[in-house]
Enzyme design. Structure first.
Site, PDB file in Angstrom:
ATOM      1  N   ASP A 169      32.906 -64.484 -32.322  1.00 43.75           N
ATOM      2  CA  ASP A 169      31.720 -64.164 -31.396  1.00 43.75           C
ATOM      3  C   ASP A 169      31.324 -65.448 -30.497  1.00 43.75           C
ATOM      4  O   ASP A 169      32.006 -66.395 -30.723  1.00 43.75           O
ATOM      5  CB  ASP A 169      30.597 -63.615 -32.267  1.00 43.75           C
ATOM      6  CG  ASP A 169      29.836 -62.490 -31.554  1.00 43.75           C
ATOM      7  OD1 ASP A 169      29.644 -63.043 -30.471  1.00 43.75           O
ATOM      8  OD2 ASP A 169      29.563 -61.518 -32.140  1.00 43.75           O
TER       9      ASP A 169
ATOM     10  N   HIS B  60      30.669 -49.788 -26.653  1.00 41.33           N
ATOM     11  CA  HIS B  60      29.743 -49.037 -25.996  1.00 41.33           C
ATOM     12  C   HIS B  60      28.431 -49.666 -25.176  1.00 41.33           C
ATOM     13  O   HIS B  60      27.838 -49.093 -24.284  1.00 41.33           O
ATOM     14  CB  HIS B  60      28.908 -47.997 -27.054  1.00 41.33           C
ATOM     15  CG  HIS B  60      27.723 -48.943 -27.928  1.00 41.33           C
ATOM     16  ND1 HIS B  60      27.059 -48.213 -28.714  1.00 41.33           N
ATOM     17  CD2 HIS B  60      27.724 -50.328 -27.976  1.00 41.33           C
ATOM     18  CE1 HIS B  60      26.244 -49.079 -29.179  1.00 41.33           C
ATOM     19  NE2 HIS B  60      26.736 -50.375 -28.927  1.00 41.33           N
TER      20      HIS B  60
ATOM     21  N   GLY C 116      34.165 -67.871 -28.932  1.00 46.11           N
ATOM     22  CA  GLY C 116      34.645 -67.679 -27.832  1.00 46.11           C
ATOM     23  C   GLY C 116      34.094 -66.234 -27.255  1.00 46.11           C
ATOM     24  O   GLY C 116      33.303 -65.592 -27.618  1.00 46.11           O
TER      25      GLY C 116
END
Length: 342
Positions: free
Chosen positions: A201, A247, A227
């Protein structure tokens, strides 16, 4: 509608639903449920520990008692009703962090402009704040922490359900893309002792992952990599998890995320998209209102099985099956297929 309720009364109740939401938000911020864990208290005592006005606090709590969040006794003392227990910080299914997050003014202001999104198809959050949600939270780290806390709370129970519903034991290297502070990968690794994990993340998001991975006993089997999933993800994974990621994005950026995973994964690997599925017409209000939230806030959308299949196909992946986890989220499994031309 509830039994005996007229259509007009039912509609009026829904129109005024924002009042209930904001009242729950206030109670969650004040941690009223935690203060009531030991038993009933009157508003004088509650006001003293929460720094609030006794009469105004009473008016808040009696309203929430009327909708079943708390219970008021004959002496005007308040106790936790079953729903109120879900606002406790130690609840098995905590709702409090979500209630704190959704009531924040910057979130509410974006929803105030829902009509703008409906009229234009554009993102209301960007229209109101002049930037996207991710840039906003980067510039306002205190809001980012509240959002991360809400996401972690929503993951309670989901990780165990996902680990139980899907056979992760065949994978040696499991990569959690956009995995936040590591709640999901920690639960999957705890249930699969031979597997090695990678938590991926943004740098500021994974900075606190050790606080989640170490207590779960999996820190030694999980690499933490920072990253952007638009630029590249860790190579050679047997499984790539995307929980509540796609989403947040419309089809073009979502396809880019999937394609980056497709190019990094092992030849016999799997992509596991863990998200809501849109229900047929006149069903599934949770997913459909979540879809409106995606329109208003991050600018993405919820999708049906058919829409996921098309999205995966555009990224060189083939939908193989959908697994019900027994929660609000399903697992959409995909494997490598012919990679389309860019």
């Amino acid at each position: 509608m509830t039994p005996g309720e007229t259509p007009a009364a039912a509609l009026m109740r829904m129109v005024n639903g924002y009042q209930v939401s904001q009242a729950i938000h206030a109670a969650a911020v004040l941690r009223i449920a935690d203060h009531l864990t030991a038993g009933p208290l009157g508003c004088e005592a509650l006001a003293a520990v929460t720094g609030t006005h006794p009469d105004a606090l009473y008016r808040l709590l009696r309203a929430l008692a009327a909708v079943g969040v708390f219970h008021e006794d004959a002496d005007r003392r308040f106790a936790l009703a079953p729903m109120g227990h879900c606002l406790r910080s130690d609840a098995a299914q905590p709702v409090g962090p979500w209630a704190v997050f959704v009531g924040r003014p910057y979130v509410r202001r974006a929803w105030d402009d829902l009509l703008y999104s409906v009229q234009t198809g554009e993102n209301a959050f960007h229209h109101v704040h002049g930037m996207g949600v991710w840039d906003y939270r980067t510039r306002h780290p205190e809001e980012g922490k509240l959002f991360d806390g809400a996401m972690q709370a929503l993951s309670h129970g989901v990780g165990e359900a996902v680990a139980a519903a899907y056979g992760f034991g065949r994978f040696r290297r499991i990569v959690d893309i956009g995995g936040g502070s590591g709640a999901l990968i920690a639960q999957i690794l705890a249930a699969n002792e031979a597997a090695h994990g990678v938590l991926f993340d943004l740098p500021y998001v994974v900075a606190g992952a050790g606080e989640v991975l170490k207590p779960a006993g999996v820190a030694g089997r999980c690499d933490i990599v920072a990253g952007s999933f638009f630029e590249g993800v860790p190579q050679g994974g047997d499984a790539y998890l995307l929980k509540a990621i796609l989403h947040d994005w419309d089809d073009k950026p979502a396809t880019t995320i999937l394609r980056v995973c497709r190019e990094a994964m092992a030849t016999d690997g799997r992509v596991l998209v863990i998200e809501r599925l849109m229900a047929p017409a006149n069903e599934g209000p949770d997913a459909k209102f979540s879809d409106l939230n995606m329109l208003v806030a991050p600018g993405g959308r919820e999708r049906s099985r058919e829409e996921f299949a098309a999205l995966l196909r555009a990224a060189g992946l083939r939908l193989t099956r959908v697994i019900d986890t027994g929660t609000r989220l399903s697992i959409v499994e995909a494997m490598p297929d012919q990679l389309p031309e860019r």
